[in-house]
Motif scaffolding. Structure first.
Motif, short mmCIF file in Angstrom:
data_model
loop_
_atom_site.label_atom_id
_atom_site.label_comp_id
_atom_site.label_asym_id
_atom_site.label_seq_id
_atom_site.Cartn_x
_atom_site.Cartn_y
_atom_site.Cartn_z
N TRP A 127 0.83 -1.21 0.00
CA TRP A 127 0.00 0.00 0.00
C TRP A 127 0.86 1.26 0.00
O TRP A 127 0.55 2.24 -0.67
CB TRP A 127 -0.89 -0.02 1.24
CG TRP A 127 -1.76 1.21 1.36
CD1 TRP A 127 -2.99 1.42 0.82
CD2 TRP A 127 -1.43 2.42 2.07
NE1 TRP A 127 -3.47 2.67 1.14
CE2 TRP A 127 -2.52 3.32 1.91
CE3 TRP A 127 -0.33 2.84 2.82
CZ2 TRP A 127 -2.54 4.57 2.47
CZ3 TRP A 127 -0.35 4.10 3.37
CH2 TRP A 127 -1.44 4.95 3.21
N ALA A 128 1.97 1.23 0.72
CA ALA A 128 2.78 2.43 0.90
C ALA A 128 3.78 2.66 -0.24
O ALA A 128 4.08 3.82 -0.57
CB ALA A 128 3.54 2.36 2.22
N SER A 129 4.30 1.61 -0.84
CA SER A 129 5.38 1.76 -1.81
C SER A 129 5.01 2.63 -3.02
O SER A 129 5.78 3.51 -3.41
CB SER A 129 5.89 0.39 -2.27
OG SER A 129 4.83 -0.38 -2.82
N LEU A 180 5.10 14.47 -7.01
CA LEU A 180 4.17 15.40 -6.37
C LEU A 180 4.89 16.63 -5.84
O LEU A 180 4.36 17.75 -5.93
CB LEU A 180 3.43 14.68 -5.22
CG LEU A 180 2.47 13.57 -5.62
CD1 LEU A 180 1.91 12.87 -4.39
CD2 LEU A 180 1.33 14.12 -6.47
N THR A 181 6.09 16.44 -5.32
CA THR A 181 6.88 17.57 -4.83
C THR A 181 7.25 18.51 -5.97
O THR A 181 7.14 19.74 -5.85
CB THR A 181 8.16 17.07 -4.13
OG1 THR A 181 7.79 16.18 -3.07
CG2 THR A 181 8.95 18.23 -3.56
N THR A 182 7.69 17.92 -7.08
CA THR A 182 8.04 18.72 -8.26
C THR A 182 6.84 19.50 -8.76
O THR A 182 6.94 20.69 -9.11
CB THR A 182 8.59 17.82 -9.37
OG1 THR A 182 9.72 17.10 -8.89
CG2 THR A 182 8.98 18.64 -10.59
N THR A 183 5.68 18.83 -8.80
CA THR A 183 4.46 19.50 -9.25
C THR A 183 4.08 20.65 -8.33
O THR A 183 3.73 21.75 -8.79
CB THR A 183 3.30 18.49 -9.32
OG1 THR A 183 3.64 17.43 -10.22
CG2 THR A 183 2.02 19.16 -9.78
N ALA A 184 4.19 20.41 -7.02
CA ALA A 184 3.81 21.44 -6.05
C ALA A 184 4.72 22.66 -6.15
O ALA A 184 4.25 23.81 -6.11
CB ALA A 184 3.85 20.87 -4.64
N VAL A 185 6.03 22.42 -6.32
CA VAL A 185 6.99 23.52 -6.34
C VAL A 185 6.99 24.22 -7.70
O VAL A 185 6.88 25.45 -7.79
CB VAL A 185 8.40 23.02 -6.00
CG1 VAL A 185 9.43 24.14 -6.18
CG2 VAL A 185 8.44 22.48 -4.58
N ALA A 186 7.11 23.44 -8.77
CA ALA A 186 7.27 24.02 -10.11
C ALA A 186 5.96 24.51 -10.70
O ALA A 186 5.94 25.51 -11.43
CB ALA A 186 7.91 23.00 -11.05
N LEU A 195 5.55 8.18 -5.56
CA LEU A 195 4.94 9.38 -6.13
C LEU A 195 5.42 10.68 -5.47
O LEU A 195 5.16 11.76 -6.00
CB LEU A 195 3.42 9.30 -6.00
CG LEU A 195 2.68 8.37 -6.97
CD1 LEU A 195 1.21 8.28 -6.59
CD2 LEU A 195 2.83 8.88 -8.40
N ILE A 196 6.11 10.57 -4.34
CA ILE A 196 6.51 11.77 -3.60
C ILE A 196 7.37 12.71 -4.44
O ILE A 196 7.11 13.93 -4.48
CB ILE A 196 7.22 11.39 -2.28
CG1 ILE A 196 6.20 10.81 -1.29
CG2 ILE A 196 7.91 12.60 -1.67
CD1 ILE A 196 6.81 10.30 -0.01
N PRO A 197 8.42 12.25 -5.16
CA PRO A 197 9.21 13.18 -5.98
C PRO A 197 8.39 13.90 -7.04
O PRO A 197 8.55 15.12 -7.23
CB PRO A 197 10.27 12.27 -6.62
CG PRO A 197 10.37 11.11 -5.71
CD PRO A 197 8.99 10.89 -5.18
#
Length: 297
Positions: free
Chosen positions: A7-9, A18-24, A14-16
């Motif tokens: 479930w977690a993997s 999602l982080t890129t999307t949030a910042v950029a 997706l974290i990288p």
């Protein structure tokens, strides 16, 4: 433990992204909105003067060039909608006549392989009075032929629309052809047996069944029209005068030629609102239709 890791993997993976999307993406949007309320010119300033926070927007809507750009977007939307209509007609013709389907599909899709810059340059040559269609027609003896549309403020936008339709026609044809092929072949046979006329068959049966395909085409068309820049730059560079400016061209010109990042940001924010106003209702309608289909199933 294995169940929890499974479930977690994927969520960790997706974290990288999602982080890129949030910042950029989201970060850039918020930054642009903030700058649009400042007095920034060539370099950004981050202090908002509350007494004149709407200064850039007031200037924007009093600018005749921006008014022209907004009007051109409407003209482009109406004109480019013809690409959807012609795409459907071509798809229907190819679907009815099976022979040569692959050949014609390739021919009509070929313009899509070209960038809008290349397309614009090619059509600029076509409209060139010394090299293009006008010179060809006059060489055949038609001395009054006039095909120099890009030099006239009244016809320059129509030249851009013609080039845009040529570029996007194959794409919409392919979407329509996929939609037609998804229709059960028994419907075609039943309509023939019942003697339904071709006009009624398409307008009362086929087109209502393809509403999702038309909605998809409308969404893609609206997004493409709002960000129109490349083909304008290649064909007219915004001219004659400002007659072929679009909002995207206005933003780039405000930042590049005028060196006013605050003014360009205000125009970009309005572009974002225009995109949301066009995109979100169409997406909501699509989602609502999909839910209704699932409930009926």
């Amino acid at each position: 433990m294995a169940i929890r890791w499974s479930w977690a993997s994927p969520r960790i993976a997706l974290i990288p992204a999602l982080t890129t999307t949030a910042v950029a993406f989201l970060g850039a949007i918020l930054w642009t909105i903030w700058i649009s309320f400042t007095r920034s010119r060539r370099f950004p300033e981050y202090t908002i003067d509350l007494s004149s926070w709407s200064r850039q927007y007031e200037r924007l809507f009093n600018d005749s060039s921006w008014t022209t750009a907004l009007g051109n977007i409407l003209i482009l939307a109406i004109g480019n909608a013809l690409a959807i209509l012609f795409g459907f007609i071509l798809a229907a013709m190819i679907e009815r006549e099976k022979r040569g389907e692959g050949f014609f599909r390739t021919i009509f899709l070929y313009p899509l392989a070209l960038s809008l810059i290349v397309t614009g340059i090619a059509w600029r040559w076509i409209f060139n009075p010394d090299l293009g269609v006008q010179n060809f027609l006059r060489g055949l003896g038609w001395e009054s032929a006039n095909f120099n549309w890009l030099a006239d403020t009244r016809t320059a936008m129509y030249g851009i629309i013609l080039a845009s339709i040529w570029h996007g026609l194959g794409f919409y044809m392919a979407l329509m052809l996929a939609g037609l092929k998804s229709i059960n072949s028994e419907i075609w046979s039943a309509a023939r047996l019942d003697g339904v006329s071709l006009w009624k068959f398409y307008t009362e049966i086929i087109i209502p069944m393809m509403k999702f395909t038309f909605l998809t085409c409308a969404i893609l068309l609206s997004l493409g029209v709002v960000k129109t820049y490349d083909i304008v730059l290649a064909m007219t560079n915004g001219g004659p005068g400002t007659s072929t400016w679009t909002p995207a061209y206005f933003v780039v010109n405000s930042f590049g030629a005028r060196g006013n990042i605050g003014y360009a940001s205000a125009a970009a924010v309005i572009m974002l609102l225009m995109t949301a106003a066009l995109f979100l209702p169409l997406m909501l309608v699509t989602a609502w239709q999909a839910r209704r289909r699932e409930e009926r199933a």
